[in-house]
Structure formats: C-alpha cells, structure tokens
Design an enzyme around this catalytic site. Structure first.
Site, PDB file in Angstrom:
ATOM      1  N   GLN A  28       0.842  -1.184   0.000  1.00 47.80           N
ATOM      2  CA  GLN A  28       0.000   0.000   0.000  1.00 47.80           C
ATOM      3  C   GLN A  28       0.878   1.234   0.000  1.00 47.80           C
ATOM      4  O   GLN A  28       1.965   1.235   0.566  1.00 47.80           O
ATOM      5  CB  GLN A  28      -0.977  -0.016   1.170  1.00 47.80           C
ATOM      6  CG  GLN A  28      -0.361  -0.238   2.516  1.00 47.80           C
ATOM      7  CD  GLN A  28      -1.390  -0.656   3.557  1.00 47.80           C
ATOM      8  OE1 GLN A  28      -2.163  -1.574   3.351  1.00 47.80           O
ATOM      9  NE2 GLN A  28      -1.372   0.015   4.686  1.00 47.80           N
ATOM     10  N   GLY A  29       0.383   2.246  -0.685  1.00 49.88           N
ATOM     11  CA  GLY A  29       1.104   3.501  -0.788  1.00 49.88           C
ATOM     12  C   GLY A  29       0.229   4.644  -0.336  1.00 49.88           C
ATOM     13  O   GLY A  29      -0.998   4.575  -0.393  1.00 49.88           O
ATOM     14  N   TYR A  30       0.890   5.715   0.085  1.00 54.90           N
ATOM     15  CA  TYR A  30       0.195   6.863   0.639  1.00 54.90           C
ATOM     16  C   TYR A  30       0.489   8.103  -0.185  1.00 54.90           C
ATOM     17  O   TYR A  30       1.636   8.401  -0.489  1.00 54.90           O
ATOM     18  CB  TYR A  30       0.605   7.057   2.105  1.00 54.90           C
ATOM     19  CG  TYR A  30       0.067   5.930   2.937  1.00 54.90           C
ATOM     20  CD1 TYR A  30      -1.148   6.051   3.569  1.00 54.90           C
ATOM     21  CD2 TYR A  30       0.744   4.713   3.000  1.00 54.90           C
ATOM     22  CE1 TYR A  30      -1.675   4.990   4.283  1.00 54.90           C
ATOM     23  CE2 TYR A  30       0.220   3.645   3.711  1.00 54.90           C
ATOM     24  CZ  TYR A  30      -0.991   3.789   4.347  1.00 54.90           C
ATOM     25  OH  TYR A  30      -1.518   2.743   5.028  1.00 54.90           O
ATOM     26  N   PHE A  31      -0.567   8.834  -0.534  1.00 58.22           N
ATOM     27  CA  PHE A  31      -0.436  10.090  -1.249  1.00 58.22           C
ATOM     28  C   PHE A  31       0.114  11.135  -0.282  1.00 58.22           C
ATOM     29  O   PHE A  31      -0.038  11.003   0.933  1.00 58.22           O
ATOM     30  CB  PHE A  31      -1.801  10.541  -1.762  1.00 58.22           C
ATOM     31  CG  PHE A  31      -2.358   9.695  -2.872  1.00 58.22           C
ATOM     32  CD1 PHE A  31      -2.690  10.265  -4.084  1.00 58.22           C
ATOM     33  CD2 PHE A  31      -2.557   8.330  -2.720  1.00 58.22           C
ATOM     34  CE1 PHE A  31      -3.214   9.498  -5.119  1.00 58.22           C
ATOM     35  CE2 PHE A  31      -3.079   7.556  -3.735  1.00 58.22           C
ATOM     36  CZ  PHE A  31      -3.401   8.139  -4.938  1.00 58.22           C
TER      37      PHE A  31
END
Length: 161
Positions: A28-31
C-alpha cells in the site's frame, strides 16, 4: 459515511500463528498529506485493489471511505503518486473468543514489526484479549501505516520501539 472503529496492539508472542489463516500479501502507498488533511491510500491486497480515504482519528474512530479499483490503476497510482511512501505486509486473520483479529507482519523498511488490530461495532465494545497480545498503540501515531510509510520502523531507535 463510513466509520472505522479499531484498536491496535503490538504482539507479545507468536502464539497467534497457530490460529492464523494463510494470510494475504499487501502493498500500500500513501499520497502526500497536507496538515490536518485526510489520509489517502491505495492498496493491492492479493488479486484486488482499493482506494481509501480516512479522516482524522477521534478516540478509536475515524471516517473511512473505501472503493475497489482495477489492479492496473492501483499499480499506476503506486508508481506515480506514492513514490517511496510504501508499506509491505502480510495480513493474517486470527479468530479468538468470537472476534477476528487482523495481524500484520511487516516487511521492507518495517521488517520486524508485528501489529494486531480489531475492528469494533462501537467504541465501548467489550474486548477479550488474546494471550499473545502486547501493548496497545491505538493512540500512537507512529504505528499508523501512513506514518510507517514516511518513518519506517527500521529507522526508529530501539529505545522508542
């Protein structure tokens, strides 16, 4: 509006493993986040992908909106918008006393960290704590996945873990 009510704990032992399912690998990646703004996350979990927006936490609760998206879109968002703000883990489900705990085993920059979460129907829901559960970290922002994407566990001094 969706609301997430959850509590998060560290683990005291690996006793949870005997009751765990096979687990699902997640990236998962975060803006980028603005002060006091929402947390925006894109997640690939096995063969599915999701875009999630979460509001600020108040006690054990926060607003949450989650939408399934095509995996190819999630892969592009991870590359284009999340840069190095990634969290890799395997999520296991462990049943204990009628509740299903989510146990996360982290990899990459967060290797060595294990957490357990329980989503609740209400903030005052009664809990039965498994013997493998350790210290509660619900209110400790360092243990949110969004924070772990910016300041990975491996960078923490042993005295603050």
């Amino acid at each position: 509006m969706g609301v997430e009510i959850e509590r998060k704990f560290l683990l005291a032992s690996d006793g949870w493993r005997s009751g765990a399912d096979g687990g699902v690998r997640m990236v998962q990646g975060y803006f980028e986040r603005t002060p006091n703004g929402p947390t925006v996350r894109v997640r690939i979990a096995g063969s599915r992908a999701f875009l999630t927006v979460k509001g600020a936490a108040k006690n054990f609760s926060r607003s949450e909106f989650e939408y399934e998206i095509p995996v190819t879109d999630a892969e592009a968002m991870l590359r284009e918008f999340c840069a190095d703000r990634l969290v890799e883990k395997i999520r296991y489900h462990v049943s204990f006393s009628g509740a299903v705990w989510e146990v996360d085993e982290y990899f990459g920059g967060n290797e060595g960290l294990f957490t357990a979460e329980l989503e609740l129907e209400s903030e005052d829901a009664a809990l039965v704590f498994p013997p493998w559960l350790g210290r509660e970290v619900t209110g400790d922002r360092r243990y949110t996945n969004g924070s772990l994407s910016i300041n990975p566990y491996r960078n923490w001094a042993d005295s603050v873990k």
